[in-house]
Write an enzyme that holds these catalytic residues in place. Structure first.
Site, PDB file in Angstrom:
ATOM      1  CB  SER A  12      -1.491  -0.590   8.580  1.00  0.00           C
ATOM      2  OG  SER A  12      -0.958   0.689   8.320  1.00  0.00           O
TER       3      SER A  12
HETATM    4  N1  GSH Z   1       5.351   6.186   5.101  1.00  0.00           N
HETATM    5  C1  GSH Z   1       4.048   5.642   4.792  1.00  0.00           C
HETATM    6  C2  GSH Z   1       4.120   4.135   4.872  1.00  0.00           C
HETATM    7  C3  GSH Z   1       2.841   3.488   4.390  1.00  0.00           C
HETATM    8  C4  GSH Z   1       3.028   2.010   4.157  1.00  0.00           C
HETATM    9  O1  GSH Z   1       4.119   1.542   3.818  1.00  0.00           O
HETATM   10  N2  GSH Z   1       1.941   1.261   4.293  1.00  0.00           N
HETATM   11  C5  GSH Z   1       2.012  -0.172   4.049  1.00  0.00           C
HETATM   12  C6  GSH Z   1       1.048  -0.885   4.992  1.00  0.00           C
HETATM   13  S1  GSH Z   1       1.499  -0.650   6.668  1.00  0.00           S
HETATM   14  C7  GSH Z   1       1.568  -0.430   2.621  1.00  0.00           C
HETATM   15  O2  GSH Z   1       0.599   0.126   2.172  1.00  0.00           O
HETATM   16  N3  GSH Z   1       2.301  -1.279   1.905  1.00  0.00           N
HETATM   17  C8  GSH Z   1       1.945  -1.681   0.567  1.00  0.00           C
HETATM   18  C9  GSH Z   1       2.820  -1.127  -0.503  1.00  0.00           C
HETATM   19  O3  GSH Z   1       3.812  -0.429  -0.197  1.00  0.00           O
HETATM   20  O4  GSH Z   1       2.542  -1.401  -1.665  1.00  0.00           O
HETATM   21  C10 GSH Z   1       3.005   6.210   5.769  1.00  0.00           C
HETATM   22  O5  GSH Z   1       3.382   6.622   6.870  1.00  0.00           O
HETATM   23  O6  GSH Z   1       1.827   6.267   5.404  1.00  0.00           O
END
Ligand code: GSH
Length: 214
Positions: A12
């Protein structure tokens, strides 16, 4: 005191930013690898810690944080030996902040290019165009500059460089940040600014290779 715990997914990009920054400032994180975000981040206990149910999530002796850039700001502000990556001087810091907000926007554009691939869908050509426009903007930001914000490498450089590296998920998109002359000179500068960056990039490319060979 217990070390800060990071709920993490290796590939990620937001998690990679947090791990990179922690490595550079010498914070030993306890990394908890999340295998299934949709289940593990949505338990009642985790939703209390992070209502956004995203990784990265940081837990540090009663402090719970989501958002990679906010986590990186916190780790630097709390644990770094100096403030060079995220200045205390508000006139310097505001430029880092501005670049970080820009990075969030650029990353979301990049996400629209690589995410369809994970769902077996085609990328919309307009998404590719938006990233290329974003890269032209970045190129202008770097005009006559060594670094994105101020006179030394900062969190802004690391955040944007990590976002750009996520384009490695989609080489077939044809997007090449290095076609922009200022980015082409700046990117290796960021990558060589700290030995941890090189190590991090190597780990990323190894993990990416494993994923694509599956
Ligand atoms: N803007 C956030 C984005 C975090 C994000 O979207 N992470 C993804 C994985 S890369 C996630 O956890 N997705 C699962 C969800 O949104 O439920 C950051 O920079 O931490």
């Amino acid at each position: 005191m217990a070390p800060p715990t990071l709920f993490n997914v290796t590939l990620s990009p937001p998690c990679r930013l947090v791990r990179l920054v922690a490595g550079i400032i010498g914070v030993d994180l306890k990394v908890v690898d999340v295998k299934d975000i949709s289940k593990e981040m949505k338990t009642p206990e985790m939703l209390k810690k992070n209502p956004q149910h995203t990784v990265p999530t940081l837990e540090d002796n009663g402090v719970y944080l989501a958002e990679s850039r906010a986590i990186a700001m916190y780790l630097i502000s709390k644990y770094a030996k100096d403030d060079s990556l995220y200045p205390k001087d508000v006139n310097k810091r505001v430029l880092v902040d501005q670049r970080l907000f820009y990075d969030q926007d650029l990353y979301n554009k990049i996400l629209n290019v690589f995410l369809p691939k994970f769902f077996g869908k085609q990328t919309d050509p307009s998404s590719i165009e938006k990233v290329n426009e974003g890269l032209e903007t970045l190129n202008r930001m770097l005009d006559g500059k060594q670094w994105l914000a101020g006179d030394n490498v900062t969190l802004a450089d690391y955040a944007v460089a990590i976002s750009l590296s996520s384009l490695d998920f989609v080489p077939e998109s044809g997007i090449d940040p290095k076609k922009q002359p200022n980015i082409n000179q700046w990117l290796p500068r960021v990558e060589n600014s700290h030995p941890k960056y090189g190590e991090h990039l190597k780990e990323f490319h190894e993990a990416l290779k494993k994923l694509t060979q599956k």
